[in-house]
Motif scaffolding. Structure first.
Motif, PDB file in Angstrom:
ATOM      1  N   ARG A  12      14.319 -23.877  16.485  1.00  0.00           N
ATOM      2  CA  ARG A  12      14.952 -22.927  15.732  1.00  0.00           C
ATOM      3  C   ARG A  12      14.200 -22.167  14.703  1.00  0.00           C
ATOM      4  O   ARG A  12      14.398 -21.103  14.390  1.00  0.00           O
ATOM      5  N   CYS A  13      13.151 -22.905  14.301  1.00  0.00           N
ATOM      6  CA  CYS A  13      12.327 -22.150  13.200  1.00  0.00           C
ATOM      7  C   CYS A  13      11.372 -21.136  13.847  1.00  0.00           C
ATOM      8  O   CYS A  13      11.047 -20.076  13.101  1.00  0.00           O
ATOM      9  N   LEU A  14      10.774 -21.410  14.910  1.00  0.00           N
ATOM     10  CA  LEU A  14      10.104 -20.512  15.438  1.00  0.00           C
ATOM     11  C   LEU A  14      10.165 -19.480  16.720  1.00  0.00           C
ATOM     12  O   LEU A  14      10.041 -18.330  16.304  1.00  0.00           O
ATOM     13  N   ARG A  15      10.955 -20.224  17.715  1.00  0.00           N
ATOM     14  CA  ARG A  15      11.574 -19.356  18.703  1.00  0.00           C
ATOM     15  C   ARG A  15      12.913 -18.689  18.518  1.00  0.00           C
ATOM     16  O   ARG A  15      12.905 -17.428  18.517  1.00  0.00           O
ATOM     17  N   ASN A  16      13.637 -19.212  17.904  1.00  0.00           N
ATOM     18  CA  ASN A  16      15.018 -18.595  17.400  1.00  0.00           C
ATOM     19  C   ASN A  16      14.850 -17.607  16.426  1.00  0.00           C
ATOM     20  O   ASN A  16      15.836 -16.636  16.269  1.00  0.00           O
ATOM     21  N   SER A  17      13.845 -17.630  15.459  1.00  0.00           N
ATOM     22  CA  SER A  17      13.937 -16.959  14.371  1.00  0.00           C
ATOM     23  C   SER A  17      13.112 -15.385  14.942  1.00  0.00           C
ATOM     24  O   SER A  17      13.026 -14.481  14.028  1.00  0.00           O
ATOM     25  N   ARG A  18      12.684 -15.397  16.237  1.00  0.00           N
ATOM     26  CA  ARG A  18      12.105 -14.171  16.845  1.00  0.00           C
ATOM     27  C   ARG A  18      10.806 -13.789  15.776  1.00  0.00           C
ATOM     28  O   ARG A  18      10.549 -12.501  15.414  1.00  0.00           O
ATOM     29  N   CYS A  19      10.045 -14.617  15.391  1.00  0.00           N
ATOM     30  CA  CYS A  19       8.912 -14.512  14.603  1.00  0.00           C
ATOM     31  C   CYS A  19       7.705 -13.651  15.691  1.00  0.00           C
ATOM     32  O   CYS A  19       6.687 -13.454  14.959  1.00  0.00           O
ATOM     33  N   ILE A  20       7.802 -13.936  16.618  1.00  0.00           N
ATOM     34  CA  ILE A  20       6.659 -13.493  17.750  1.00  0.00           C
ATOM     35  C   ILE A  20       7.544 -12.708  18.676  1.00  0.00           C
ATOM     36  O   ILE A  20       8.353 -12.668  19.153  1.00  0.00           O
ATOM     37  N   ASP A  21       6.397 -11.292  18.716  1.00  0.00           N
ATOM     38  CA  ASP A  21       6.854 -10.314  19.729  1.00  0.00           C
ATOM     39  C   ASP A  21       6.601 -10.744  21.319  1.00  0.00           C
ATOM     40  O   ASP A  21       5.583 -10.800  21.605  1.00  0.00           O
ATOM     41  N   THR A  22       7.780 -11.351  21.814  1.00  0.00           N
ATOM     42  CA  THR A  22       7.739 -11.768  23.207  1.00  0.00           C
ATOM     43  C   THR A  22       7.532 -10.645  24.145  1.00  0.00           C
ATOM     44  O   THR A  22       6.946 -10.744  25.084  1.00  0.00           O
ATOM     45  N   ILE A  32      16.421 -16.550   5.317  1.00  0.00           N
ATOM     46  CA  ILE A  32      16.749 -17.531   5.934  1.00  0.00           C
ATOM     47  C   ILE A  32      16.648 -17.609   7.428  1.00  0.00           C
ATOM     48  O   ILE A  32      17.332 -17.026   7.875  1.00  0.00           O
ATOM     49  N   CYS A  33      15.796 -18.172   7.977  1.00  0.00           N
ATOM     50  CA  CYS A  33      15.657 -18.357   9.413  1.00  0.00           C
ATOM     51  C   CYS A  33      16.484 -19.299  10.079  1.00  0.00           C
ATOM     52  O   CYS A  33      17.060 -19.211  10.990  1.00  0.00           O
ATOM     53  N   SER A  34      16.419 -20.462   9.574  1.00  0.00           N
ATOM     54  CA  SER A  34      17.429 -21.560  10.112  1.00  0.00           C
ATOM     55  C   SER A  34      17.685 -22.622   8.595  1.00  0.00           C
ATOM     56  O   SER A  34      16.902 -22.739   7.932  1.00  0.00           O
ATOM     57  N   ILE A  35      18.912 -23.157   8.839  1.00  0.00           N
ATOM     58  CA  ILE A  35      19.133 -24.100   8.100  1.00  0.00           C
ATOM     59  C   ILE A  35      19.876 -25.527   8.722  1.00  0.00           C
ATOM     60  O   ILE A  35      20.777 -25.235   9.435  1.00  0.00           O
ATOM     61  N   GLN A  36      19.792 -26.634   8.248  1.00  0.00           N
ATOM     62  CA  GLN A  36      20.163 -27.833   8.840  1.00  0.00           C
ATOM     63  C   GLN A  36      20.236 -28.836   7.889  1.00  0.00           C
ATOM     64  O   GLN A  36      19.498 -29.284   7.089  1.00  0.00           O
ATOM     65  N   SER A  37      21.483 -29.391   7.905  1.00  0.00           N
ATOM     66  CA  SER A  37      21.873 -30.651   6.852  1.00  0.00           C
ATOM     67  C   SER A  37      22.135 -31.796   7.754  1.00  0.00           C
ATOM     68  O   SER A  37      22.923 -31.402   8.763  1.00  0.00           O
ATOM     69  N   SER A  38      21.606 -32.794   7.202  1.00  0.00           N
ATOM     70  CA  SER A  38      21.746 -34.372   8.201  1.00  0.00           C
ATOM     71  C   SER A  38      21.943 -35.194   6.877  1.00  0.00           C
ATOM     72  O   SER A  38      21.730 -35.177   6.046  1.00  0.00           O
ATOM     73  N   GLY A  39      22.621 -36.417   7.455  1.00  0.00           N
ATOM     74  CA  GLY A  39      23.229 -37.264   6.565  1.00  0.00           C
ATOM     75  C   GLY A  39      24.712 -37.209   6.119  1.00  0.00           C
ATOM     76  O   GLY A  39      25.038 -36.240   6.349  1.00  0.00           O
ATOM     77  N   GLY A  40      25.129 -38.499   5.616  1.00  0.00           N
ATOM     78  CA  GLY A  40      26.846 -38.548   5.282  1.00  0.00           C
ATOM     79  C   GLY A  40      26.879 -37.915   4.085  1.00  0.00           C
ATOM     80  O   GLY A  40      27.264 -38.792   3.217  1.00  0.00           O
ATOM     81  N   ILE A  41      26.553 -36.727   3.771  1.00  0.00           N
ATOM     82  CA  ILE A  41      26.636 -36.115   2.426  1.00  0.00           C
ATOM     83  C   ILE A  41      27.590 -34.537   2.309  1.00  0.00           C
ATOM     84  O   ILE A  41      26.954 -33.935   3.581  1.00  0.00           O
ATOM     85  N   MET A  42      28.197 -34.384   1.514  1.00  0.00           N
ATOM     86  CA  MET A  42      28.679 -33.023   1.581  1.00  0.00           C
ATOM     87  C   MET A  42      28.169 -32.265   0.428  1.00  0.00           C
ATOM     88  O   MET A  42      27.902 -32.569  -0.479  1.00  0.00           O
TER      89      MET A  42
END
Length: 382
Positions: free
Chosen positions: A108-118, A231-241
């Motif tokens: 998600r950080c590199l490929r889905n953010s389209r940082c490289i001209d494919t 912001i290219c990607s964001i992810q939250s993990s763990g049992g916290i709101m």
């Protein structure tokens, strides 16, 4: 092998330190550990040290048929590996939950953010395109693997250069580095991940958690951002709101950290480019301290000799002083001793020996043997 859990004392100590805004390595709440970026001899090889966490990234390429849905675009393939060399908790040939999570976040950080001209990776539309493969190997695990892996991957992609090609009809000719200069990748921006660890249900926040801090955290927020504050990607993990204010606060902190890390990456790339241009030495060997690899010769160090005579006289005067007289120990029984004043000194000797020492004469008994027989001996005592 499973991770070694922390004891209750260690857990309580870490939580008390975090409440006091103190960390094990002396950092502040929003401080990163020292980051060191070094490049290998070949293009696309990068090693990143984030404190004691060490990650190695290697970029390679090959010509492959494109995907049917995207015939004019190249392919980006990312792979992260956790080996037992990095930590005893990692196992080979086994997809752990941590490994799957890290791979998804890196994609998600590199490929889905389209940082490289494919599209620039297309050679012949619908037939041949470049496949860029990024292999990330964790060499040592001391917490915050995601940030170190993202820095190593984007640095290796910026450092990588693919071979130049020539097209004549349907024929594709690939030139080596000696024939034509390799071509760098077309990179739009450099996304970098910043990890935030939350404690006590979001009451306390730490940036760049180490391994022990990750074991006691309640939640983790990983935010990928570039220097343009996108912001290219964001992810939250763990049992916290998390609240909206907490996420906005983390985004402001991440924007500052990403700008510093991006500047460090550009500086490392410029230093490597300058060293290659001048024909100097470069690679991992030059980035390591020489004295730690081999110490064949060292510079002579001067020794202060002005007060040598005074120091020697002091040592001799102390050595010539008489020893302190200690009262003799008192032996109350054989093999035991007691030290005291006014007590009689005895060493557990027999009465006969004591009398001999005191000067008393004891009459010796005369023993006479009148038979030499081995079976019986007759002894007469006088």
């Amino acid at each position: 092998m499973r991770e070694t859990p922390l004891s209750n004392c260690e857990r309580l100590f870490l939580l008390k330190a975090i409440e006091s805004k103190k960390r094990l390595d002396g950092r502040q709440t929003y401080d990163y550990r020292s980051i060191k970026i070094s490049f290998g001899t070949d293009y696309g090889c990068c090693s990143v040290n984030l404190g004691k966490t060490r990650v190695l990234a290697q970029v390679s390429c090959e010509l492959v048929p494109p995907k049917d849905s995207r015939p004019t675009e190249g392919i980006i393939f990312l792979n992260l590996e956790l080996s037992p060399m990095a930590s005893p908790a990692f196992q080979t040939n086994r997809q752990s939950e941590l490994l799957v999570t890290l791979n998804r976040q890196l994609e998600r950080c590199l490929r889905n953010s389209r940082c490289i001209d494919t599209e620039s990776l297309c050679v012949v539309s619908g037939e041949k395109v470049w496949q860029i493969r990024v292999d990330v190997h964790v060499l040592n695990h001391d917490g915050n693997l995601m940030d170190a892996a993202s820095i190593a991957a984007i640095s290796a992609l910026c450092h990588f250069k693919r071979p130049d090609v020539a097209i004549q009809g349907r024929d594709v000719t690939v030139f080596g580095p000696a024939e034509r200069d390799p071509v760098p990748l077309s990179i739009y921006h450099m996304p970098v991940c910043v990890s935030f660890a939350f404690f006590q249900q979001g009451t306390y926040l730490l940036v760049d958690p180490c391994e022990k801090e990750e074991l006691i955290m309640d939640g983790l927020l990983v935010m990928a951002m570039n220097k343009h504050r996108e912001i290219c990607s964001i992810q939250s993990s763990g049992g916290i709101m998390l609240l909206k204010e907490q996420v906005l606060r983390c985004s402001k902190i991440a924007s500052v950290k990403v700008s510093e890390i991006t500047e460090l990456i550009n500086k490392a790339l410029e230093n490597d480019r300058q060293a290659r241009k001048e024909g100097g030495k470069f690679g991992f060997v030059e980035s390591m301290p020489k004295e730690r690899i081999t110490a064949l010769k060292r510079e002579e160090s001067l020794v202060e000799m002005t007060d040598v005579q005074e120091t020697a006289d002091q040592i001799i005067s102390k050595a010539a002083a008489g020893h302190e007289v200690v009262p003799s120990p008192v032996i109350v029984a054989t093999g035991t001793g007691q030290v005291g004043e006014g007590l009689q000194n005895t060493w557990g000797l027999d009465e006969e020996d004591e009398e001999e020492e005191s000067g008393t004469k004891v009459e010796k008994k005369r023993v006479e043997v009148i038979s030499d027989s081995e079976e019986e001996d007759v002894v007469i005592l006088d």
